[in-house]
Design a protein around this motif. Sequence first.
Motif, PDB file in Angstrom:
ATOM      1  N   ALA A  68      16.787 -14.100  -7.330  1.00 28.69           N
ATOM      2  CA  ALA A  68      17.522 -14.117  -6.069  1.00 28.69           C
ATOM      3  C   ALA A  68      16.619 -14.250  -4.846  1.00 28.69           C
ATOM      4  CB  ALA A  68      18.377 -12.858  -5.950  1.00 28.69           C
ATOM      5  N   ASP A  69      15.501 -13.516  -4.842  1.00 30.30           N
ATOM      6  CA  ASP A  69      14.694 -13.406  -3.623  1.00 30.30           C
ATOM      7  C   ASP A  69      13.259 -13.881  -3.775  1.00 30.30           C
ATOM      8  OD1 ASP A  69      16.896 -12.174  -2.314  1.00 30.30           O
ATOM      9  OD2 ASP A  69      16.382 -10.277  -3.270  1.00 30.30           O
ATOM     10  N   GLY A  70      12.861 -14.296  -4.959  1.00 25.48           N
ATOM     11  CA  GLY A  70      11.508 -14.780  -5.134  1.00 25.48           C
ATOM     12  C   GLY A  70      10.503 -13.675  -5.402  1.00 25.48           C
ATOM     13  N   MET A  71       9.257 -13.897  -4.998  1.00 30.06           N
ATOM     14  CA  MET A  71       8.131 -13.066  -5.411  1.00 30.06           C
ATOM     15  C   MET A  71       7.823 -11.911  -4.455  1.00 30.06           C
ATOM     16  SD  MET A  71       7.277 -14.607  -8.197  1.00 30.06           S
ATOM     17  CE  MET A  71       5.754 -13.741  -8.512  1.00 30.06           C
ATOM     18  N   GLU A  72       8.543 -11.779  -3.351  1.00 29.48           N
ATOM     19  CA  GLU A  72       8.154 -10.815  -2.324  1.00 29.48           C
ATOM     20  C   GLU A  72       8.207  -9.365  -2.796  1.00 29.48           C
ATOM     21  OE1 GLU A  72      10.337 -11.474   1.275  1.00 29.48           O
ATOM     22  OE2 GLU A  72       9.023 -13.115   1.893  1.00 29.48           O
ATOM     23  N   PHE A  73       8.991  -9.075  -3.804  1.00 29.65           N
ATOM     24  CA  PHE A  73       9.088  -7.700  -4.292  1.00 29.65           C
ATOM     25  C   PHE A  73       7.755  -7.174  -4.809  1.00 29.65           C
ATOM     26  CE2 PHE A  73      10.125  -4.621  -7.743  1.00 29.65           C
ATOM     27  CZ  PHE A  73      10.729  -3.646  -6.962  1.00 29.65           C
ATOM     28  N   VAL A  74       6.828  -8.075  -5.182  1.00 30.66           N
ATOM     29  CA  VAL A  74       5.531  -7.631  -5.713  1.00 30.66           C
ATOM     30  C   VAL A  74       4.764  -6.814  -4.673  1.00 30.66           C
ATOM     31  CG1 VAL A  74       4.109  -9.615  -5.006  1.00 30.66           C
ATOM     32  CG2 VAL A  74       3.590  -8.400  -7.132  1.00 30.66           C
ATOM     33  N   GLN A  75       5.069  -7.008  -3.380  1.00 25.89           N
ATOM     34  CA  GLN A  75       4.389  -6.251  -2.326  1.00 25.89           C
ATOM     35  C   GLN A  75       4.659  -4.754  -2.417  1.00 25.89           C
ATOM     36  OE1 GLN A  75       4.392  -9.009   1.563  1.00 25.89           O
ATOM     37  NE2 GLN A  75       6.381  -8.959   0.543  1.00 25.89           N
ATOM     38  N   PHE A  76       5.748  -4.403  -3.077  1.00 31.57           N
ATOM     39  CA  PHE A  76       6.088  -3.000  -3.291  1.00 31.57           C
ATOM     40  C   PHE A  76       4.943  -2.252  -3.965  1.00 31.57           C
ATOM     41  CE2 PHE A  76       7.795   0.168  -6.277  1.00 31.57           C
ATOM     42  CZ  PHE A  76       8.506   0.994  -5.422  1.00 31.57           C
ATOM     43  N   TYR A  77       4.128  -2.948  -4.774  1.00 35.66           N
ATOM     44  CA  TYR A  77       3.082  -2.316  -5.582  1.00 35.66           C
ATOM     45  C   TYR A  77       1.691  -2.431  -4.967  1.00 35.66           C
ATOM     46  CZ  TYR A  77       6.773  -2.333  -9.072  1.00 35.66           C
ATOM     47  OH  TYR A  77       7.957  -2.120  -9.720  1.00 35.66           O
ATOM     48  N   PHE A  78       1.571  -2.961  -3.753  1.00 35.74           N
ATOM     49  CA  PHE A  78       0.246  -3.212  -3.182  1.00 35.74           C
ATOM     50  C   PHE A  78      -0.546  -1.927  -2.919  1.00 35.74           C
ATOM     51  CE2 PHE A  78       0.784  -7.733  -1.236  1.00 35.74           C
ATOM     52  CZ  PHE A  78       0.898  -8.237  -2.519  1.00 35.74           C
ATOM     53  N   GLY A  79       0.141  -0.827  -2.674  1.00 30.09           N
ATOM     54  CA  GLY A  79      -0.568   0.419  -2.418  1.00 30.09           C
ATOM     55  C   GLY A  79      -1.005   1.146  -3.671  1.00 30.09           C
ATOM     56  N   LEU A  80      -0.568   0.672  -4.836  1.00 33.97           N
ATOM     57  CA  LEU A  80      -0.824   1.390  -6.079  1.00 33.97           C
ATOM     58  C   LEU A  80      -2.305   1.483  -6.453  1.00 33.97           C
ATOM     59  CD1 LEU A  80       1.328   1.366  -9.238  1.00 33.97           C
ATOM     60  CD2 LEU A  80      -1.091   0.849  -9.495  1.00 33.97           C
ATOM     61  N   ILE A 221       3.639 -12.706  -0.087  1.00 38.59           N
ATOM     62  CA  ILE A 221       3.112 -11.828   0.960  1.00 38.59           C
ATOM     63  C   ILE A 221       3.793 -12.137   2.289  1.00 38.59           C
ATOM     64  CG2 ILE A 221       1.060 -11.057   2.209  1.00 38.59           C
ATOM     65  CD1 ILE A 221      -0.619 -11.783  -0.168  1.00 38.59           C
ATOM     66  N   ASP A 222       4.273 -11.104   2.937  1.00 37.93           N
ATOM     67  CA  ASP A 222       4.911 -11.221   4.250  1.00 37.93           C
ATOM     68  C   ASP A 222       4.220 -10.233   5.194  1.00 37.93           C
ATOM     69  OD1 ASP A 222       6.496 -11.313   6.468  1.00 37.93           O
ATOM     70  OD2 ASP A 222       8.350 -10.700   5.487  1.00 37.93           O
ATOM     71  N   ASN A 228      13.098  -2.591   9.122  1.00 31.52           N
ATOM     72  CA  ASN A 228      14.285  -2.745   8.292  1.00 31.52           C
ATOM     73  C   ASN A 228      14.058  -3.676   7.097  1.00 31.52           C
ATOM     74  OD1 ASN A 228      15.821  -1.095  10.020  1.00 31.52           O
ATOM     75  ND2 ASN A 228      16.217  -2.822  11.394  1.00 31.52           N
ATOM     76  N   ASN A 229      12.894  -4.282   7.027  1.00 33.62           N
ATOM     77  CA  ASN A 229      12.558  -5.157   5.903  1.00 33.62           C
ATOM     78  C   ASN A 229      11.924  -4.312   4.805  1.00 33.62           C
ATOM     79  OD1 ASN A 229      11.791  -7.134   4.123  1.00 33.62           O
ATOM     80  ND2 ASN A 229      10.765  -8.410   5.647  1.00 33.62           N
ATOM     81  N   ARG A 230      12.544  -4.279   3.651  1.00 34.66           N
ATOM     82  CA  ARG A 230      12.074  -3.403   2.580  1.00 34.66           C
ATOM     83  C   ARG A 230      10.732  -3.833   2.026  1.00 34.66           C
ATOM     84  NH1 ARG A 230      17.738  -2.707  -0.819  1.00 34.66           N
ATOM     85  NH2 ARG A 230      18.614  -1.041   0.444  1.00 34.66           N
ATOM     86  N   TYR A 231      10.480  -5.135   1.959  1.00 38.60           N
ATOM     87  CA  TYR A 231       9.304  -5.610   1.252  1.00 38.60           C
ATOM     88  C   TYR A 231       8.449  -6.484   2.158  1.00 38.60           C
ATOM     89  CZ  TYR A 231      12.404  -4.111  -2.454  1.00 38.60           C
ATOM     90  OH  TYR A 231      13.257  -3.370  -3.225  1.00 38.60           O
ATOM     91  N   THR A 232       7.405  -5.868   2.730  1.00 43.29           N
ATOM     92  CA  THR A 232       6.381  -6.584   3.478  1.00 43.29           C
ATOM     93  C   THR A 232       5.020  -6.063   3.023  1.00 43.29           C
ATOM     94  OG1 THR A 232       6.235  -4.973   5.294  1.00 43.29           O
ATOM     95  CG2 THR A 232       7.915  -6.717   5.491  1.00 43.29           C
ATOM     96  N   PHE A 233       3.975  -6.742   3.433  1.00 41.69           N
ATOM     97  CA  PHE A 233       2.624  -6.283   3.104  1.00 41.69           C
ATOM     98  C   PHE A 233       2.405  -4.870   3.635  1.00 41.69           C
ATOM     99  CE2 PHE A 233      -1.774  -5.663   4.413  1.00 41.69           C
ATOM    100  CZ  PHE A 233      -2.464  -5.946   3.244  1.00 41.69           C
ATOM    101  N   TRP A 234       2.892  -4.613   4.847  1.00 44.63           N
ATOM    102  CA  TRP A 234       2.631  -3.335   5.501  1.00 44.63           C
ATOM    103  C   TRP A 234       3.424  -2.201   4.865  1.00 44.63           C
ATOM    104  CZ3 TRP A 234      -1.578  -4.335   7.750  1.00 44.63           C
ATOM    105  CH2 TRP A 234      -1.787  -5.575   8.359  1.00 44.63           C
ATOM    106  N   SER A 235       4.680  -2.458   4.492  1.00 42.09           N
ATOM    107  CA  SER A 235       5.464  -1.412   3.821  1.00 42.09           C
ATOM    108  C   SER A 235       4.893  -1.120   2.443  1.00 42.09           C
ATOM    109  CB  SER A 235       6.932  -1.825   3.711  1.00 42.09           C
ATOM    110  OG  SER A 235       7.106  -2.903   2.815  1.00 42.09           O
ATOM    111  N   GLY A 236       4.348  -2.166   1.783  1.00 45.69           N
ATOM    112  CA  GLY A 236       3.772  -1.967   0.456  1.00 45.69           C
ATOM    113  C   GLY A 236       2.453  -1.218   0.496  1.00 45.69           C
ATOM    114  N   ILE A 237       1.584  -1.574   1.457  1.00 44.65           N
ATOM    115  CA  ILE A 237       0.251  -0.978   1.503  1.00 44.65           C
ATOM    116  C   ILE A 237       0.294   0.430   2.075  1.00 44.65           C
ATOM    117  CG2 ILE A 237      -0.534  -1.649   3.806  1.00 44.65           C
ATOM    118  CD1 ILE A 237      -2.503  -2.278   0.567  1.00 44.65           C
ATOM    119  N   THR A 238       1.365   0.778   2.809  1.00 44.41           N
ATOM    120  CA  THR A 238       1.501   2.124   3.379  1.00 44.41           C
ATOM    121  C   THR A 238       2.571   2.923   2.644  1.00 44.41           C
ATOM    122  OG1 THR A 238       3.002   1.233   5.078  1.00 44.41           O
ATOM    123  CG2 THR A 238       0.678   1.471   5.661  1.00 44.41           C
ATOM    124  N   GLY A 239       3.831   2.486   2.765  1.00 45.90           N
ATOM    125  CA  GLY A 239       4.912   3.196   2.067  1.00 45.90           C
ATOM    126  C   GLY A 239       4.711   3.170   0.564  1.00 45.90           C
TER     127      GLY A 239
END
Length: 561
Positions: A68-80, A221-222, A228-239
């Motif tokens: 549905a949305d492509g690869m952007e969800f992978v940013q969720f794991y950037f802080g791991l 990567i965004d 309000n955007n759930r999946y960005t580089f910044w939300s992934g690397i921090t949140g």
Amino acid sequence: MSVIDWLILSGTLLLIVGIGVWKSRKDKELDGFLRGGNEASWWTIGLGVMATQASAITFLSTPGQGFADGMEFVQFYFGLPIAMIILCITFIPLYYKLKVYTAYEFLEKRFDVKTRTLTSFLFLVQRGLAAGITIYAPAIILSTIMGWNLKLTCMVIGVLVIIYTVSGGTKAVNVTQKYQMVIIMTGMFLAFYILLDSLPGELGFRDAWELASLHGKTQSIDFSIDWNNRYTFWSGITGGLFLALSYFGTDQSQVQRYLSGQSIRQSQIGLMFNAIFKIPMQYFILMTGVMVFIFYQFNLSPLFFNPAGEEIVKTSDYANQYSNLEREYEEIHLEKAQLSQEYLKSGDENIGTEIQSLSQQQLQLREEAKSLISQADPVAETNDKDYVFIHYIINNLPIGIIGLLLAVIFSAAMSSTAAELNALATTSVIDIYKRLLKQNQSPSHYLKASKLWTLFWGLVAILFATFGTLVENLIQLVNIIGSIFYGTILGIFLAAFYIKWIKANAVFVSALIAESIVIYLYFTTDIGFLWFNIIGCGLVISFALIYQFFENLGKPVIQNQ
């Protein structure tokens, strides 16, 4: 499903249960049940950590997310990876030094028993809910697609897990998760290979990726800043970092995996294994979803992937309108499939623009279809992302592979649920039962209690699963529940580790206030859920510092009196 598929599915599941029971049959000690006798090697820990996190929801929802949305969800794991390094340096050595069964025992040593109890209670609430979801998620989708009884499917998954988890505890969980991860990754690689092989003509991966890029599915990567955007580089690397720290450092279902290690070194290597391979694994699963999207550029997909929703509208007064939408959808698909092949041969940008326009028309038709379903039944679920991958499996894979991929889904559900039940039982016994209710009992008493609590939480998870409801996206639901609680829990642990000035009363009161604010914000704002990990953690520490400051100011006055 064919007889071969049933044999592969049932044989795989019974083999997993049998291995779990057999490998742990000689363990009769409490330490073996709760910490696996500290026998786990680094690769057992690494696979166990990945298997615990990679539930069936991952292998059902993540491909749908990619579709549905492509690869952007992978940013969720950037802080791991950053979180893994912090855990290896700070958390693991301290847990081993204190020789704890649970992460929350440390909090009593640092603060007091009420802080330990509060934190373990927050864990039990959120992980108890999550255990039900990890059973319900595959059950609702499999029962809908396959026509199975929902409650029976939930019970089958739950009972299989209960059998070997009650029997062998942590060791059974560790042993079975190794085999489950092998089954899971074998199945996913086969599905990906078959996807590429099923593309028309001479089209290969490069062509598929080019077409996916045209549809906006390849951006991973965004860098935009949007709360309000759930999946960005910044939300992934921090949140994402705060969520990973909370999950892997304070959630007993993960802590218990590396507390069973042979040594500090083995546990650290196991977590670094996860740091290295987790993002590539999630990227691959998302990419599989993108390839499913490309597959359906050349093969007609249903207008709506959830058969239950289709049945609702096709047996209603809106049936004719829905049929008209289906015909229009098919006509656009045929035109777009032809243009897609022309585009890959010529690279003509005008053809690409026309393909994008047709895709928008299809998306609009899908929205109209969802609107009709809602009109036919206002309470019907109109999000069908979670049904995309299982629809592809059932309708397009060859005999035998279908059974294997269903075994993947069941195995993932069982591995994560087993770890959750094991952790819930350990926390219930060590932090609540043994600490507050039944002190100074024999090890055999607590071993029996651990098995009974495992059974109890298994039954609770099954009960919750049979009364669950499908929401926007299952993998998001699990992460939303985690984010609501994890920030507060992490704030307590960070204060315990790094701010010695903060005392028990300050952190306890601050945690209650912070959790209340996070829950309020969740229900009253549109803040992306990953940010709640930072908000909850920040509120706990901020309030605790303020509380402690004023408490310290008051102490001399009280002493002078």
